[in-house]
Each structure stands twice: as structure tokens, then as C-alpha cells.
Design an enzyme around this catalytic site. Sequence first.
Site, PDB file in Angstrom:
ATOM      1  N   GLN A  21       1.128  -1.055   0.233  1.00 63.71           N
ATOM      2  CA  GLN A  21       0.006  -0.111   0.190  1.00 63.71           C
ATOM      3  C   GLN A  21       0.617   1.381   0.053  1.00 63.71           C
ATOM      4  O   GLN A  21      -0.058   1.894  -0.204  1.00 63.71           O
ATOM      5  CB  GLN A  21      -1.252  -0.039   1.098  1.00 63.71           C
ATOM      6  CG  GLN A  21      -2.385  -1.036   0.756  1.00 63.71           C
ATOM      7  CD  GLN A  21      -2.974  -1.167   2.336  1.00 63.71           C
ATOM      8  OE1 GLN A  21      -2.846  -2.173   3.309  1.00 63.71           O
ATOM      9  NE2 GLN A  21      -4.102  -0.662   1.420  1.00 63.71           N
ATOM     10  N   HIS A  48       1.297  -9.482   4.575  1.00 61.63           N
ATOM     11  CA  HIS A  48       0.088  -8.058   4.481  1.00 61.63           C
ATOM     12  C   HIS A  48      -0.307  -8.529   3.373  1.00 61.63           C
ATOM     13  O   HIS A  48      -0.913  -7.480   1.885  1.00 61.63           O
ATOM     14  CB  HIS A  48       0.505  -7.099   5.126  1.00 61.63           C
ATOM     15  CG  HIS A  48      -0.785  -5.687   5.713  1.00 61.63           C
ATOM     16  ND1 HIS A  48      -0.601  -4.878   6.564  1.00 61.63           N
ATOM     17  CD2 HIS A  48      -1.452  -5.825   4.347  1.00 61.63           C
ATOM     18  CE1 HIS A  48      -2.258  -4.556   6.011  1.00 61.63           C
ATOM     19  NE2 HIS A  48      -2.460  -4.700   5.175  1.00 61.63           N
ATOM     20  N   ASN A  79      -1.585 -10.086   8.523  1.00 65.41           N
ATOM     21  CA  ASN A  79      -2.527  -9.424   8.466  1.00 65.41           C
ATOM     22  C   ASN A  79      -3.892  -9.977   8.485  1.00 65.41           C
ATOM     23  O   ASN A  79      -3.863 -10.322   6.939  1.00 65.41           O
ATOM     24  CB  ASN A  79      -2.300  -8.199   7.990  1.00 65.41           C
ATOM     25  CG  ASN A  79      -2.945  -7.545   7.943  1.00 65.41           C
ATOM     26  OD1 ASN A  79      -3.396  -6.607   9.422  1.00 65.41           O
ATOM     27  ND2 ASN A  79      -3.666  -6.314   6.793  1.00 65.41           N
ATOM     28  N   GLU A  80      -5.470  -9.854   9.346  1.00 64.32           N
ATOM     29  CA  GLU A  80      -6.309 -10.141   9.524  1.00 64.32           C
ATOM     30  C   GLU A  80      -6.170 -11.135   8.538  1.00 64.32           C
ATOM     31  O   GLU A  80      -6.880 -11.481   6.564  1.00 64.32           O
ATOM     32  CB  GLU A  80      -6.510  -8.601   8.244  1.00 64.32           C
ATOM     33  CG  GLU A  80      -6.618  -7.345   9.157  1.00 64.32           C
ATOM     34  CD  GLU A  80      -7.693  -6.762   8.489  1.00 64.32           C
ATOM     35  OE1 GLU A  80      -8.249  -6.660   7.355  1.00 64.32           O
ATOM     36  OE2 GLU A  80      -7.753  -5.247   9.546  1.00 64.32           O
TER      37      GLU A  80
HETATM   38  C1  BGC Z   1      -7.158  -3.234   6.182  1.00 69.41           C
HETATM   39  C2  BGC Z   1      -5.537  -2.529   5.754  1.00 69.41           C
HETATM   40  C3  BGC Z   1      -6.778  -1.385   4.633  1.00 69.41           C
HETATM   41  C4  BGC Z   1      -7.768  -0.697   6.236  1.00 69.41           C
HETATM   42  C5  BGC Z   1      -8.488  -0.066   5.710  1.00 69.41           C
HETATM   43  C6  BGC Z   1      -7.677  -2.788   6.943  1.00 69.41           C
HETATM   44  O1  BGC Z   1      -8.565  -4.362   7.148  1.00 69.41           O
HETATM   45  O2  BGC Z   1      -5.035  -4.458   7.481  1.00 69.41           O
HETATM   46  O3  BGC Z   1      -4.623  -2.708   4.492  1.00 69.41           O
HETATM   47  O4  BGC Z   1      -6.613  -1.012   4.070  1.00 69.41           O
HETATM   48  O5  BGC Z   1      -8.318  -2.000   6.396  1.00 69.41           O
HETATM   49  O6  BGC Z   1      -9.368  -0.648   4.753  1.00 69.41           O
END
Ligand code: BGC
Length: 526
Positions: free
Chosen positions: A63, A166, A208-209
Site C-alpha cells: 500500500q 500483509h 495481517n487479517e
Molecule cells: C487492512 C488495511 C486496509 C484498512 C482499511 C485493514 O483491514 O489491514 O490494509 O487498508 O483495513 O481498509
Amino acid sequence: MGKVGPVEPPPFTTTRVPDLPIPVPSPPPALYPTWYAPQPASIFPNLSLPSGFIFGVATSAYQVEGATKMEGKGPTTWDWASRQPDFIQDNTTADVTDLQYYLYKEDAARVAAIGVTAHSFSISWARIFPFGVAGSPINQLGIDHYSDLIDYHWSVGVEPVVTLFHWDTPLALVAYYGGFTSPQIVDDFVKYTINIILMMIPPRYTFNEPSVYCGWVGSYPFTMADISLAPGVNSSTANYQCAYNLVKAHAGAVRAFRALNISGEIAYKNNDFIGTAWRSNSTQDAIAVERHAAFGIGLYADPIYTTGDWPDIVKETVPSDYLPRFTEEETKEIAGTADFFAIDAYASQYIAAPPNGIEACATNMSDPLWPNCNSVMLYDSNAGWAVGPSPDPASNSWLQATPQNLRGYLKELQTRWPTDKMFISEFGFDEPFENDRTEMYQITEDATTTNYFMTNLGEVLLAIHEDGIPLMGTFSWGMIDNAEWNYGLEPKFGIQHVNYSTLERTYKRAAYALCKSQHSPTITHI
Ligand code: BGC
């Protein structure tokens, strides 16, 4: 293998060194009369953050880095996907984005200047292993880059907080064997982790997530012919196969870390919320909340934080040819592989049962809501009032400012997956229509985002002091505006604006609300 195609080169290719100290403009005037809303410094002035509390900001490699093809980096799935027709809403790529690859010194120094104490960023796996697989050549330039970035952060007083993954999978791994839809990923991820630990730094987070990432792998464009799924996996099963392999990759990486006997704590970044029943007197909605918890956070948190296994609700609904079951031995290897709980706590809303009822949905694989069989509701069931203010239209399918629900949300987490250390590893908001604003005085006046951060931080203080939640840090998303996945550059989540022609950064009002700079005597304003 899918060819990425031409990549936009960056406007410059050397690391820029900022002049220190970074000048911090004087703070903005009060947003509202003080009888209506306090200044950041006067939110619960009698409550303080625990000592050692981390006041951080967050980014991720794809990003913000840009420099997509520089210094030996291999292509990632997102470099490829961002070029597929109708995928990125504004047709931008992240080829240049913030160019943090060359501007990390300025970015670290700029947040240090406003009192931030940590930067949570991710390492791009394809910069370390351009070909992905363990045993393939390591890119020394990638190692040198992140090592320098880490050192520079320490030198300006900002703790580097590393996420290993990520979402930017090396494209080679997908082409070789289907990436996270194949069990082969486990070994490659573990070996990548060991290399990062031995050559650079112990990571704070493996993934991440996971649920958002695995949600992508079965959908366009990631399922297209030249971006393969593992043999036997299809778009309906991909996200479950991904979940199975990812949990094992996480556990393997954590166990490898622990075996090295190097000090450090590790977990992964959870996302999603538990939610409250949309109709308070509906048993179906109450069950729907449990389904939301099980298929959302539970799918990844139960194996690691509590039982070592998938939630029962998930096992009762999803057959094992979709979601493989863990053996007893795997269960033992997975349970307990996290040292703290991290949650990307953006919002918490209502949950409703499907209109045809939970039973009818859960037993019918062609029901549009199968297998989760619940819906997130963004307005109440009485008069249709929103749960909270809306963000930019790009994010309004999921995000609202819901500080009033934060304490209940954190309490639910603590009840279900108890921990003695919790972090809000991301929270943030994209200011409505900011992309349409042309003047800097309009762009920096991000009032809704400022309110989002101030109200959530006030609730953080109450969660710590009144609810006993062991919160030890918050990380605001994001450090700067950045490439918001399939929405491209339009949504503005940054506490700093980025001019995409000059790459110049400008603090917005939210940066001041967050970073205590208005009342820190150590910060000099110009
Ligand atoms: C993510 C980011 C994303 C942000 C806003 C999060 O879920 O880890 O990568 O930019 O949300 O949408």
C-alpha cells in the site's frame, strides 16, 4: 505464470534523507466550542495511558512502498491483480503510491516529530525471496533495505513493528502451486520467517487479517486461469483451504521462532467484531451473532487462542472437503501459538439472521448467505438510524464510526479469547469525499476522522480504567494516505495527506488529535 506487464518507474531511486528536526506546523484551532467537544488533551484528563503504552501508526508494503520492480523485488499477486480489467476501482496501480521504499526516513521522522512511538509496517516477502520458494536465491538488496529501515526507525525513536505478510503473496508461489490454497505454502512461510528473524528482526505479527486475505483467494481476479489454485481447489473451497494452510503456517512460524530462543512476542492481526443482535428480542439474531463470531474472528482465533480447533458452529456447517479438519497432533501444535491478542478494531455493528431463518440457510449450500448465515446491519431495526457516521463512499459497505460500541467489543474479545495483553493493531477511517477536495485547507480539515480517533481513544481510556482491558497500544491506520487495495488511491485513510504528483506529505487535523503533539512540551512548532 501470469505476466504483470509494464510497471511505472519511480520518479527517483535513491533513499532521501530528511533534514531534522522535521518542522511541525502549529496545531489547528479548536474544532468546536469546548462546551461541545473537548480538545485532545482534555479528554479524560484524570485518566492516563499505562506506562509503556505504544502510540503507533500502521502501513503495509504493497500500500505504501511503490518501487514495485526495484532492487530485485519479485512480482506479487497484487502487482498482477491491480492490472486486471475492472478490478481497481479508479484504475490506479500501487507502482509508485507513496514511494515509502525511498522515503521511509522522512516518514519515520515525520511521525516521530508528532509524538508517535511505533510504526507497524509489513515486509514484502517478494523483496526477500523474489521467487518465493525457500531455497531460491535471497535478494540481499531487500535485506539491506529493511535492515536500514529498521535501524533508522530506532534512531529517531520509533519502534519498528514487523508484520511478515500483509496479503502481497509472491506471484511465483501462486504460479508454482496455488499459493495459500496449497499445503506447500506452510514450509515456505516458515523458512521465510526464520530468515527474517536470523537476518533482521523478530516479527510481531505473522499475518495481517487472515480472514480478509483468504476471502480474496476464491474471487476475481485471483481465480483466473493464469493465477492458479492448487489442484482440487475451486472458488468455493479456496478460502477454507487457505484458512487451513494459513493457520498451520502461522503455528509453524511461531514454533520455529520459539525454538530459536530469541526474545520477542508474536501473534497475528485479527479483524472483524462480534456484534450485537439487530432485533434485541430476536433469538434468531442472537444465534446469528454467534455465527458471525464463529465464522469471523473465531475461525482463526479459536485454533490459536483457545481450543486448537475450528469453532463447532463452523464444523457443523462446513464439510471437511471444504475445510480440512485438524488431526489431534496438529491441534496440539496450533493451540497457544500467540503471545498476545491483536485486533484491527475499525467498527462494531449489528448482526441479523437471514430472512428465511438460520436453519434453512445453514443446511442449504446454495443459499446466498451459506455458510455464515448472518448479515451485518449498518442501521438500527427501529427507525433505521445509522450505527455511526459514514466514511468515504468507497468504504461504506463495512465501515462506520462506532466508538460507542468499542468497550463492549473489547469486552467480548476478552471473554471469548482471554489475554493478558491486547493491542488495537489498526483502527482508522477514510474521510468522506476527501478525494474530491482540491484545496489543502479543505483536505487537512478531516473532521469526521478526527472525531473518530478522539472518541475511540477516549473509549480506550475507559476500557483500560473501567473495564480492566489490558490494552497496551493502538496503531492508527494509516500513517499516510495509501493504495486502498481494489479501491485504489481514492479513499483517504491517512493522518497525513500525500500529494501524488510531488509525493509531499502534509499533516491533517487527525494527526494532531492522535499524537498528543498539542500538549507535548518536547515538540517544537513552527
Ligand atoms: C487492512 C488495511 C486496509 C484498512 C482499511 C485493514 O483491514 O489491514 O490494509 O487498508 O483495513 O481498509
